[in-house]
Write a protein that holds these residues in place. Structure first.
Motif, PDB file in Angstrom:
ATOM      1  N   ILE A 139       0.807  -1.275   0.174  1.00 51.03           N
ATOM      2  CA  ILE A 139      -0.014  -0.096   0.099  1.00 51.03           C
ATOM      3  C   ILE A 139       0.642   1.185   0.205  1.00 51.03           C
ATOM      4  O   ILE A 139       1.824   1.270   0.430  1.00 51.03           O
ATOM      5  CB  ILE A 139      -0.987   0.034   1.335  1.00 51.03           C
ATOM      6  N   ASP A 140       0.451   1.997  -0.824  1.00 57.00           N
ATOM      7  CA  ASP A 140       1.033   3.485  -0.590  1.00 57.00           C
ATOM      8  C   ASP A 140      -0.232   4.428  -0.239  1.00 57.00           C
ATOM      9  O   ASP A 140      -1.071   4.712  -0.560  1.00 57.00           O
ATOM     10  CB  ASP A 140       1.434   3.808  -2.028  1.00 57.00           C
ATOM     11  N   SER A 141      -0.027   5.077   1.071  1.00 59.21           N
ATOM     12  CA  SER A 141      -1.076   5.817   1.683  1.00 59.21           C
ATOM     13  C   SER A 141      -0.611   7.071   2.401  1.00 59.21           C
ATOM     14  O   SER A 141       0.557   7.039   2.847  1.00 59.21           O
ATOM     15  CB  SER A 141      -1.750   4.944   2.915  1.00 59.21           C
ATOM     16  N   ARG A 142      -1.363   8.042   2.077  1.00 61.57           N
ATOM     17  CA  ARG A 142      -1.028   9.234   2.880  1.00 61.57           C
ATOM     18  C   ARG A 142      -2.189  10.044   3.684  1.00 61.57           C
ATOM     19  O   ARG A 142      -3.354  10.011   2.921  1.00 61.57           O
ATOM     20  CB  ARG A 142      -0.357  10.444   1.760  1.00 61.57           C
ATOM     21  N   ARG A 143      -1.922  10.334   4.756  1.00 56.53           N
ATOM     22  CA  ARG A 143      -3.403  10.984   5.497  1.00 56.53           C
ATOM     23  C   ARG A 143      -3.131  12.032   6.049  1.00 56.53           C
ATOM     24  O   ARG A 143      -1.950  12.273   6.763  1.00 56.53           O
ATOM     25  CB  ARG A 143      -3.631   9.810   6.462  1.00 56.53           C
ATOM     26  N   LEU A 144      -3.965  12.950   6.152  1.00 53.62           N
ATOM     27  CA  LEU A 144      -3.652  14.335   7.138  1.00 53.62           C
ATOM     28  C   LEU A 144      -5.061  14.285   7.890  1.00 53.62           C
ATOM     29  O   LEU A 144      -6.323  14.184   7.321  1.00 53.62           O
ATOM     30  CB  LEU A 144      -3.508  15.589   6.222  1.00 53.62           C
ATOM     31  N   ARG A 172      -8.306  13.674   5.534  1.00 51.54           N
ATOM     32  CA  ARG A 172      -8.130  13.573   4.038  1.00 51.54           C
ATOM     33  C   ARG A 172      -7.219  12.818   3.721  1.00 51.54           C
ATOM     34  O   ARG A 172      -6.048  12.537   4.542  1.00 51.54           O
ATOM     35  CB  ARG A 172      -7.749  14.892   3.544  1.00 51.54           C
ATOM     36  N   GLU A 173      -7.593  11.398   2.880  1.00 53.62           N
ATOM     37  CA  GLU A 173      -6.810  10.323   2.739  1.00 53.62           C
ATOM     38  C   GLU A 173      -6.609   9.952   1.327  1.00 53.62           C
ATOM     39  O   GLU A 173      -7.580   9.903   0.624  1.00 53.62           O
ATOM     40  CB  GLU A 173      -7.402   9.146   3.744  1.00 53.62           C
ATOM     41  N   ARG A 174      -5.396   9.836   0.951  1.00 55.40           N
ATOM     42  CA  ARG A 174      -5.184   9.175  -0.588  1.00 55.40           C
ATOM     43  C   ARG A 174      -4.436   7.686  -0.092  1.00 55.40           C
ATOM     44  O   ARG A 174      -3.477   7.530   0.780  1.00 55.40           O
ATOM     45  CB  ARG A 174      -4.298   9.915  -1.067  1.00 55.40           C
ATOM     46  N   TRP A 175      -4.888   6.754  -0.942  1.00 58.86           N
ATOM     47  CA  TRP A 175      -4.455   5.321  -0.940  1.00 58.86           C
ATOM     48  C   TRP A 175      -4.269   4.598  -2.175  1.00 58.86           C
ATOM     49  O   TRP A 175      -5.228   4.726  -3.128  1.00 58.86           O
ATOM     50  CB  TRP A 175      -5.028   4.617   0.369  1.00 58.86           C
ATOM     51  N   GLY A 176      -3.468   3.692  -2.160  1.00 59.58           N
ATOM     52  CA  GLY A 176      -3.451   3.031  -3.542  1.00 59.58           C
ATOM     53  C   GLY A 176      -2.886   1.495  -3.154  1.00 59.58           C
ATOM     54  O   GLY A 176      -1.786   1.518  -2.512  1.00 59.58           O
ATOM     55  N   ALA A 218       1.957  -1.399 -10.763  1.00 58.89           N
ATOM     56  CA  ALA A 218       1.090  -0.089 -10.624  1.00 58.89           C
ATOM     57  C   ALA A 218       0.264   0.190  -9.333  1.00 58.89           C
ATOM     58  O   ALA A 218       0.094  -0.888  -8.711  1.00 58.89           O
ATOM     59  CB  ALA A 218       0.150  -0.254 -11.774  1.00 58.89           C
ATOM     60  N   ARG A 219      -0.069   1.278  -9.100  1.00 63.21           N
ATOM     61  CA  ARG A 219      -0.919   1.530  -8.024  1.00 63.21           C
ATOM     62  C   ARG A 219      -2.336   2.207  -8.539  1.00 63.21           C
ATOM     63  O   ARG A 219      -2.246   3.275  -8.997  1.00 63.21           O
ATOM     64  CB  ARG A 219      -0.259   2.290  -7.051  1.00 63.21           C
ATOM     65  N   ASP A 220      -3.393   1.561  -7.835  1.00 56.83           N
ATOM     66  CA  ASP A 220      -4.742   2.336  -8.266  1.00 56.83           C
ATOM     67  C   ASP A 220      -5.129   3.204  -7.084  1.00 56.83           C
ATOM     68  O   ASP A 220      -5.566   2.761  -6.035  1.00 56.83           O
ATOM     69  CB  ASP A 220      -5.525   0.929  -8.478  1.00 56.83           C
ATOM     70  N   TYR A 221      -4.795   4.369  -7.350  1.00 58.64           N
ATOM     71  CA  TYR A 221      -4.943   5.484  -6.205  1.00 58.64           C
ATOM     72  C   TYR A 221      -6.506   5.903  -6.143  1.00 58.64           C
ATOM     73  O   TYR A 221      -7.116   6.116  -7.075  1.00 58.64           O
ATOM     74  CB  TYR A 221      -4.163   6.605  -6.240  1.00 58.64           C
ATOM     75  N   ARG A 222      -6.930   5.969  -4.702  1.00 56.69           N
ATOM     76  CA  ARG A 222      -8.111   6.703  -4.327  1.00 56.69           C
ATOM     77  C   ARG A 222      -8.050   7.707  -3.478  1.00 56.69           C
ATOM     78  O   ARG A 222      -7.107   7.749  -2.677  1.00 56.69           O
ATOM     79  CB  ARG A 222      -9.329   5.387  -3.903  1.00 56.69           C
ATOM     80  N   TYR A 223      -9.159   8.766  -3.354  1.00 54.92           N
ATOM     81  CA  TYR A 223      -9.020   9.688  -2.353  1.00 54.92           C
ATOM     82  C   TYR A 223     -10.206   9.725  -1.718  1.00 54.92           C
ATOM     83  O   TYR A 223     -11.368   9.310  -2.003  1.00 54.92           O
ATOM     84  CB  TYR A 223      -9.162  10.926  -3.222  1.00 54.92           C
TER      85      TYR A 223
END
Length: 613
Positions: free
Chosen positions: A370-375, A399-403, A417-422
């Motif tokens: 997983i590639d995740s960023r969260r604020l 606010r979160e983005r993850w793939g 590849a990473r399928d990103y969602r927001y």
């Protein structure tokens, strides 16, 4: 029988000669000494036996040489000493037999039978115990109308019909005297205090009467900070929830102490009621406070299979200003998982003692799957509802983005590849924390747990409507001095029609140190390939037995089971054993476990410290 010898003393040097002659006559008796051997007490339970033993002169002389005259005296005294040692337990008419016999072998090794140690056996029949016949237990004066004191009188022991147990009697008497002082009857004293025992009737009559005097009230409360004042006294005065002139009670001061401790401004707290300085029966209260160090800095190293090597740095300001505000900054930095936190807290006293807090947390996770960023921005209000229950109401802006890692389908390359969602979610949350244990660092009796309710609505700051409940509970039970049983349970559920829109931080997982050991962190649940993606529901349970040795180390065996799932649970069970250390900061646990659901499941290692409720 040998005739007594007559010694004629010359007139010259009469004192010296008399002393010489007396020594000559007594020297044979002085030479005849004997060793006191083992003392055996028969016929009593363990507690009475120990009390008799510590009361015996024979026991104190055991292993020593004494004269025959001294031995005879101690044998005669043994019966009276035994009798007196049994009276505190209510036995006033025991039958006691004291017997002596030479022990096997001899103490000097010379073969002289006079030097063989003497063993003593004391056989006791306690007889019929003395029971309470009449008990007049009363409080006169203003305290006679105090219902809490009346409850103490009703609970007085020993009650009529019970055995006259002196330690129980003294404990009850002291408890009532202490209770009178705690409730402000500082002038209370006895008007009658006697226990009469009628041995012939095996009966005892108790008369115990207090005169309470007038009840005192709460006087002025004064705060002193030494060596310097760091917090505005007006802030501390808001913790005094009583009004001057209200009745005195020690519980008020205990609650004030607890409130001051929760503020965490002070290294030492002294609360001193001064009834000797009372004016008009109002007791002044002097509170002396020593400030704690202003800064609390933390640092540490970490390593995780998924996160990699890392470190932790943090600093908290216990008091930013005289108004008692607090600030915290913390950084958790690992190779593949990073978190930074900022927090600011303001003391709150309306409704419940607690804090207003605002915190901002950023997280970045880039692991194998997983590639995740969260604020996340959180505003909260905490409140201590009771000694065991703490409540937290909060509002979250996320606010979160993850793939997730997915195979790109090209066999010619290993690129992924990473399928990103927001996702954006704004939602309230209510958290209740309940802890009722005998020791928060190392509990042996009690229960603790948390309950979290949260939910949001689509179109009101959230991308999807949802409601969640998450509960955890842990029960502790000690057996003997060195054994502990721990039973843990977890239940979480989500109500939503749009699970795919829910970010990973709002989903449930299972597996890892405090979940299902035998499986890695977040291993159990719905998956993409080899990796769990989080679920709507979670259910786990655990049973663990620990045994500790005298050096604070011990071992444990355990079984964990549960599942994270969307529709139907796919149960996973792990079993294992571990090493324990009761450290000064809580139990340190090192476990090795294995999952039972796959024949080729590997062993997993788990390291954890502290007590979690």
């Amino acid at each position: 029988m040998r005739a007594p010898q007559r010694v004629t003393l010359p007139r010259s040097h009469p004192a010296i000669l008399r002393a010489f002659a007396l020594a000559a006559l007594l020297s044979p008796a002085l030479a005849q000494a004997i060793e006191v051997g083992a003392v055996t007490i028969v016929g009593l339970d363990e507690e009475m036996t120990e009390n008799v033993r510590v009361s015996l002169s024979l026991e104190q002389a055991q292993g020593r040489d004494v004269s025959f005259r001294r031995l005879a005296y101690m044998l005669r005294e043994a019966e009276d000493e035994t009798r007196e040692a049994l009276e505190p337990f209510g036995f006033y008419s025991p039958t006691i037999t004291v017997e002596r016999e030479p022990a096997s072998g001899n103490g000097s090794g010379t073969g002289d039978p006079r030097r063989a140690p003497v063993a003593v056996t004391i056989t006791v029949d306690p007889g019929e115990p003395v029971r309470i016949r009449h008990a007049n237990i009363a409080i006169l004066g203003e305290g006679a109308r105090d219902r809490y004191l009346a409850e103490e009188l009703d609970a007085f022991a020993p009650a009529p019909g019970a055995i006259l147990d002196h330690p129980v009697y003294e404990a009850s008497k002291n408890r009532i005297s202490r209770r009178l002082a705690q409730r402000g009857y500082f002038d209370a004293d006895f008007s009658a205090r006697r226990v009469e025992v009628t041995r012939a009737d095996h009966a005892a009559d108790i008369e115990l009467v207090w005169i309470s005097g007038e009840r005192y009230d709460m006087g002025p409360t004064t705060f002193t900070q030494t060596p310097q004042e760091v917090i505005d006294p007006g802030l501390l005065e808001r913790l005094v929830y009583w009004e001057q002139g209200e009745y005195y009670h020690q519980g008020r001061l205990d609650r004030l102490r607890t409130s001051l401790q929760r503020l965490d401004y002070f290294g030492s707290i002294s609360i001193d009621p001064q009834p000797d300085n009372a004016v008009d029966h109002q007791v002044p209260v002097q509170v002396t406070l020593t400030p704690a160090p202003r800064k609390v800095q933390t640092a540490g190293l970490s390593y995780g299979t998924d996160s990699g090597a890392g470190f932790r740095l943090g600093e908290e300001r216990r008091y930013v200003n005289r108004r008692g505000h607090k600030a915290l900054v913390q950084l958790d930095w690992a190779q593949r998982r990073k978190t930074a936190t900022l927090q600011y807290r303001i003391p709150a006293f309306a409704w419940l003692d607690g804090w207003y807090a605002i915190s901002l947390q950023g997280a970045d996770e880039q692991t194998r799957y997983i590639d995740s960023r969260r604020l996340e921005l959180v505003g909260s209000r905490t409140g201590q509802y009771s000694r065991n229950l703490n409540l937290v109401a909060s509002l979250h802006a996320l606010r979160e983005r993850w793939g997730y890692v997915v195979d790109d389908g090209d066999d010619a390359t290993d690129d992924l590849a990473r399928d990103y969602r927001y996702a954006t979610f704004l939602y309230p949350s209510l958290r209740a924390e309940y802890i009722d244990v005998d020791d928060r660092l190392f509990p042996r009796e009690g229960i603790g747990g948390t309950l979290v309710l949260r939910g949001g609505a689509e179109g009101v700051g959230s991308d999807a409507s949802f409601g969640q409940l998450h509960a955890r509970a842990t029960w502790y039970r000690g057996f003997g001095e060195r054994n502990r049983l721990i039973v843990r349970g977890e239940l979480g559920t989500t109500s939503t029609g749009a699970l795919t829109d829910m970010p990973p931080s709002l989903r449930f997982y299972a597996g890892g140190d405090r979940s299902i050991r035998g499986y890695d962190w977040r291993e159990v649940g719905p998956r993409i390939g080899d990796f769990a993606i989080g679920a709507k529901h979670v259910t786990t349970a655990s049973v663990e037995f620990e045994h500790y040795f005298a050096n604070s180390f011990g071992f444990a065996v355990f079984a964990d089971s549960g599942s994270a799932y969307d529709d139907r649970p796919d149960w996973r069970t792990g079993v294992g054993a571990g090493v324990r250390w009761a450290s000064p900061v809580g139990p340190l646990r090192f476990d090795i476990a294995r999952g039972l659901d796959e024949p080729d499941s590997p062993f997993t290692l788990h390291l954890d410290i502290g007590t979690s409720f």
